[in-house]
Design an enzyme around this catalytic site. Structure first.
Site, PDB file in Angstrom:
ATOM      1  N   ASP A  28       0.833  -1.208   0.000  1.00  0.00           N
ATOM      2  CA  ASP A  28       0.000   0.000   0.000  1.00  0.00           C
ATOM      3  C   ASP A  28       0.868   1.259   0.000  1.00  0.00           C
ATOM      4  OD1 ASP A  28      -2.369   1.412  -0.015  1.00  0.00           O
ATOM      5  OD2 ASP A  28      -2.628   1.355   2.157  1.00  0.00           O
ATOM      6  N   GLY A  29       0.350   2.298  -0.645  1.00  0.00           N
ATOM      7  CA  GLY A  29       1.024   3.600  -0.605  1.00  0.00           C
ATOM      8  C   GLY A  29       1.541   4.084  -1.948  1.00  0.00           C
ATOM      9  N   ASN A  30       1.199   3.380  -3.020  1.00  0.00           N
ATOM     10  CA  ASN A  30       1.671   3.805  -4.352  1.00  0.00           C
ATOM     11  C   ASN A  30       1.167   5.197  -4.722  1.00  0.00           C
ATOM     12  OD1 ASN A  30       2.731   1.276  -4.583  1.00  0.00           O
ATOM     13  ND2 ASN A  30       1.241   0.519  -6.073  1.00  0.00           N
ATOM     14  N   GLY A  31      -0.117   5.419  -4.460  1.00  0.00           N
ATOM     15  CA  GLY A  31      -0.725   6.686  -4.853  1.00  0.00           C
ATOM     16  C   GLY A  31      -0.093   7.856  -4.111  1.00  0.00           C
ATOM     17  N   TRP A  33       2.842   7.938  -2.717  1.00  0.00           N
ATOM     18  CA  TRP A  33       4.239   8.066  -3.166  1.00  0.00           C
ATOM     19  C   TRP A  33       4.298   8.977  -4.398  1.00  0.00           C
ATOM     20  CZ3 TRP A  33       7.011   7.236  -7.594  1.00  0.00           C
ATOM     21  CH2 TRP A  33       8.407   7.135  -7.469  1.00  0.00           C
ATOM     22  N   HIS A  45       2.072   3.305  -9.173  1.00  0.00           N
ATOM     23  CA  HIS A  45       1.839   1.878  -9.435  1.00  0.00           C
ATOM     24  C   HIS A  45       2.985   1.303 -10.274  1.00  0.00           C
ATOM     25  CE1 HIS A  45      -1.940   2.226  -7.515  1.00  0.00           C
ATOM     26  NE2 HIS A  45      -2.567   2.856  -8.493  1.00  0.00           N
ATOM     27  N   SER A  73      -7.674  -5.521  -4.822  1.00  0.00           N
ATOM     28  CA  SER A  73      -8.727  -6.090  -3.972  1.00  0.00           C
ATOM     29  C   SER A  73     -10.077  -6.059  -4.673  1.00  0.00           C
ATOM     30  CB  SER A  73      -8.814  -5.308  -2.646  1.00  0.00           C
ATOM     31  OG  SER A  73      -9.475  -4.084  -2.851  1.00  0.00           O
ATOM     32  N   ARG A  79     -12.349   2.435  -7.620  1.00  0.00           N
ATOM     33  CA  ARG A  79     -11.452   3.549  -7.970  1.00  0.00           C
ATOM     34  C   ARG A  79     -11.833   4.146  -9.324  1.00  0.00           C
ATOM     35  NH1 ARG A  79      -5.509   2.485  -5.529  1.00  0.00           N
ATOM     36  NH2 ARG A  79      -6.249   1.844  -3.484  1.00  0.00           N
ATOM     37  N   LEU A 139      10.525 -20.552  -4.965  1.00  0.00           N
ATOM     38  CA  LEU A 139       9.540 -19.687  -4.308  1.00  0.00           C
ATOM     39  C   LEU A 139       8.134 -19.928  -4.870  1.00  0.00           C
ATOM     40  CD1 LEU A 139       9.002 -17.179  -2.433  1.00  0.00           C
ATOM     41  CD2 LEU A 139       9.292 -15.786  -4.478  1.00  0.00           C
ATOM     42  N   ARG A 202      -4.769  -1.880   9.007  1.00  0.00           N
ATOM     43  CA  ARG A 202      -5.972  -2.679   8.782  1.00  0.00           C
ATOM     44  C   ARG A 202      -5.692  -3.800   7.788  1.00  0.00           C
ATOM     45  NH1 ARG A 202      -7.861   2.696   6.920  1.00  0.00           N
ATOM     46  NH2 ARG A 202      -7.352   2.886   4.711  1.00  0.00           N
ATOM     47  N   SER A 204      -8.021  -4.784   5.373  1.00  0.00           N
ATOM     48  CA  SER A 204      -8.620  -4.443   4.069  1.00  0.00           C
ATOM     49  C   SER A 204      -9.084  -5.674   3.282  1.00  0.00           C
ATOM     50  CB  SER A 204      -7.657  -3.605   3.227  1.00  0.00           C
ATOM     51  OG  SER A 204      -7.348  -2.392   3.872  1.00  0.00           O
TER      52      SER A 204
HETATM   53  C1  IPE Z   1      -5.388  -2.723  -0.058  1.00  0.00           C
HETATM   54  O1  IPE Z   1      -5.059  -1.380  -0.243  1.00  0.00           O
HETATM   55  C2  IPE Z   1      -5.404  -3.453  -1.347  1.00  0.00           C
HETATM   56  C3  IPE Z   1      -4.123  -3.591  -2.042  1.00  0.00           C
HETATM   57  C4  IPE Z   1      -2.959  -3.196  -1.628  1.00  0.00           C
HETATM   58  C5  IPE Z   1      -4.189  -4.269  -3.299  1.00  0.00           C
HETATM   59  P1  IPE Z   1      -6.166  -0.245  -0.327  1.00  0.00           P
HETATM   60  O2  IPE Z   1      -5.422   1.030  -0.462  1.00  0.00           O
HETATM   61  O3  IPE Z   1      -7.152  -0.555  -1.377  1.00  0.00           O
HETATM   62  O4  IPE Z   1      -6.849  -0.372   1.087  1.00  0.00           O
HETATM   63  P2  IPE Z   1      -7.869   0.623   1.842  1.00  0.00           P
HETATM   64  O5  IPE Z   1      -9.008   0.874   0.918  1.00  0.00           O
HETATM   65  O6  IPE Z   1      -7.115   1.871   2.145  1.00  0.00           O
HETATM   66  O7  IPE Z   1      -8.244  -0.115   3.080  1.00  0.00           O
HETATM   67  C1  IPE Z   2      -1.697   0.173  -3.297  1.00  0.00           C
HETATM   68  O1  IPE Z   2      -1.417   1.541  -3.304  1.00  0.00           O
HETATM   69  C2  IPE Z   2      -1.936  -0.367  -4.682  1.00  0.00           C
HETATM   70  C3  IPE Z   2      -3.307  -0.821  -4.927  1.00  0.00           C
HETATM   71  C4  IPE Z   2      -4.290  -0.796  -4.087  1.00  0.00           C
HETATM   72  C5  IPE Z   2      -3.569  -1.338  -6.254  1.00  0.00           C
HETATM   73  P1  IPE Z   2      -2.596   2.623  -3.287  1.00  0.00           P
HETATM   74  O2  IPE Z   2      -2.957   2.919  -4.698  1.00  0.00           O
HETATM   75  O3  IPE Z   2      -3.684   2.183  -2.420  1.00  0.00           O
HETATM   76  O4  IPE Z   2      -1.837   3.852  -2.672  1.00  0.00           O
HETATM   77  P2  IPE Z   2      -2.441   4.913  -1.650  1.00  0.00           P
HETATM   78  O5  IPE Z   2      -2.919   4.153  -0.453  1.00  0.00           O
HETATM   79  O6  IPE Z   2      -3.547   5.637  -2.337  1.00  0.00           O
HETATM   80  O7  IPE Z   2      -1.277   5.798  -1.341  1.00  0.00           O
HETATM   81 MG    MG Z   3      -4.086   2.459  -0.457  1.00  0.00          MG
END
Ligand code: IPE
Ligand code: IPE
Ligand code: MG
Length: 255
Positions: A28-31, A33, A45, A73, A79, A139, A202, A204
């Site tokens: 999590d956290g790509n967006g 970043w 991503h 997920s 999204r 693996l 969490r 998720s």
């Molecule tokens: C969880 O991340 C799903 C994946 C990393 C693929 P989300 O960013 O979608 O989770 P929530 O919505 O913040 O709980």
């Molecule tokens: C996780 O990063 C990647 C996916 C859920 C596909 P996010 O896209 O949720 O990144 P944030 O949480 O918005 O930073």
């Molecule tokens: Mg996220």
């Protein structure tokens, strides 16, 4: 490779858990970043896909037997359409380019999740990748796409209900094993270590049943920045845990 049998589904107990057999990761956290750098979310991503490659290599190098990655997920369809579209394109390009490399590194690739919701082209490529790598004993890599822990349990319930209604299983005889054998992770050990990057605490809707006794590790590091040194920090944290599985610390120390 030290691959445990299905019989060792519950992780081994002990004072020093050493190295995890199965690591599960919410990437999590790509967006965020990308936003921090004034870039579109999809740039995060793309960078996140590089971090996936780094992690797979680092886990293989350490002889970690199973790695399960949450890539998309069942809730991520909510999204914006262009972001979902771009994520699907990234999966396609990873399936085209990376699966061959996984195969040459003896990695077994599998996808867990609801394929009926995925584009036919992606489903085809997933099937090809799974077939190509099915005999690899390095693996064991699971990528969760259109995955939800609730969906996984629902599938197991449906399979049990089918057996009950056809008369091969009595409702009163249903065992925990019957549920586990209907999950997408059937035959695999449960995760020993769960890692979530990106600062949220969490699950998720990731592996809900399978995480029952998993050690949880949360870090604020955003997924594209999660490198081998960050993995090492998670593994060090894990190796310091005392996994009691209901027993007392004294009981473990006496053994
Ligand atoms: C969880 O991340 C799903 C994946 C990393 C693929 P989300 O960013 O979608 O989770 P929530 O919505 O913040 O709980
Ligand atoms: C996780 O990063 C990647 C996916 C859920 C596909 P996010 O896209 O949720 O990144 P944030 O949480 O918005 O930073
Ligand atoms: Mg996220």
């Amino acid at each position: 490779m030290n691959k445990p049998s299905a019989a060792s589904k519950t992780p081994a107990s002990g004072i020093d858990p050493g190295l995890p057999v199965h690591v599960a990761v919410i990437m999590d956290g790509n967006g965020r970043w990308a936003r921090q750098r004034g870039m579109p979310r999809v740039a995060g991503h793309r960078k996140g896909a590089d971090a996936v490659r780094t992690l797979i290599r680092a886990c293989a190098k350490r002889n970690i037997a199973y790695l399960t990655l949450f890539a998309f997920s069942s809730e991520n369809w909510k999204r914006p359409k262009p972001e979902v579209q771009r994520l699907m394109e990234l999966f396609v390009s990873a399936l085209d380019k990376d699966v061959k490399e996984l195969h040459s590194n003896n990695v077994r690739f599998r996808v867990i999740g609801d394929r009926s919701g995925l584009d036919e082209k992606i489903v085809q490529k997933i099937g090809n990748g799974e077939l190509l790598t099915k005999d690899n004993d390095g693996l064991q890599l699971n990528v969760a796409i259109n995955y939800g822990g609730k969906w996984d349990l629902l599938q197991a319930c449906r399979s049990i209900a089918g057996r009950v209604s056809e008369g091969t299983l009595a409702a009163s005889s249903i065992q925990i094993d019957d549920i586990e054998s209907g999950l997408s992770t059937a035959g695999m050990p449960e995760p020993d270590l769960f890692i979530r990057t990106g600062g949220e605490h969490r699950i998720s809707n990731f592996l809900m049943w399978q995480l029952a006794y998993t050690e949880l590790y949360f870090t604020d590091v955003l997924w594209p920045d999660f490198d081998e040194a960050e993995l090492e920090l998670a593994l060090t944290s894990f190796s310091g845990r005392q996994r009691r599985f209901g027993r007392t610390g004294e009981q473990l120390e006496a053994n």
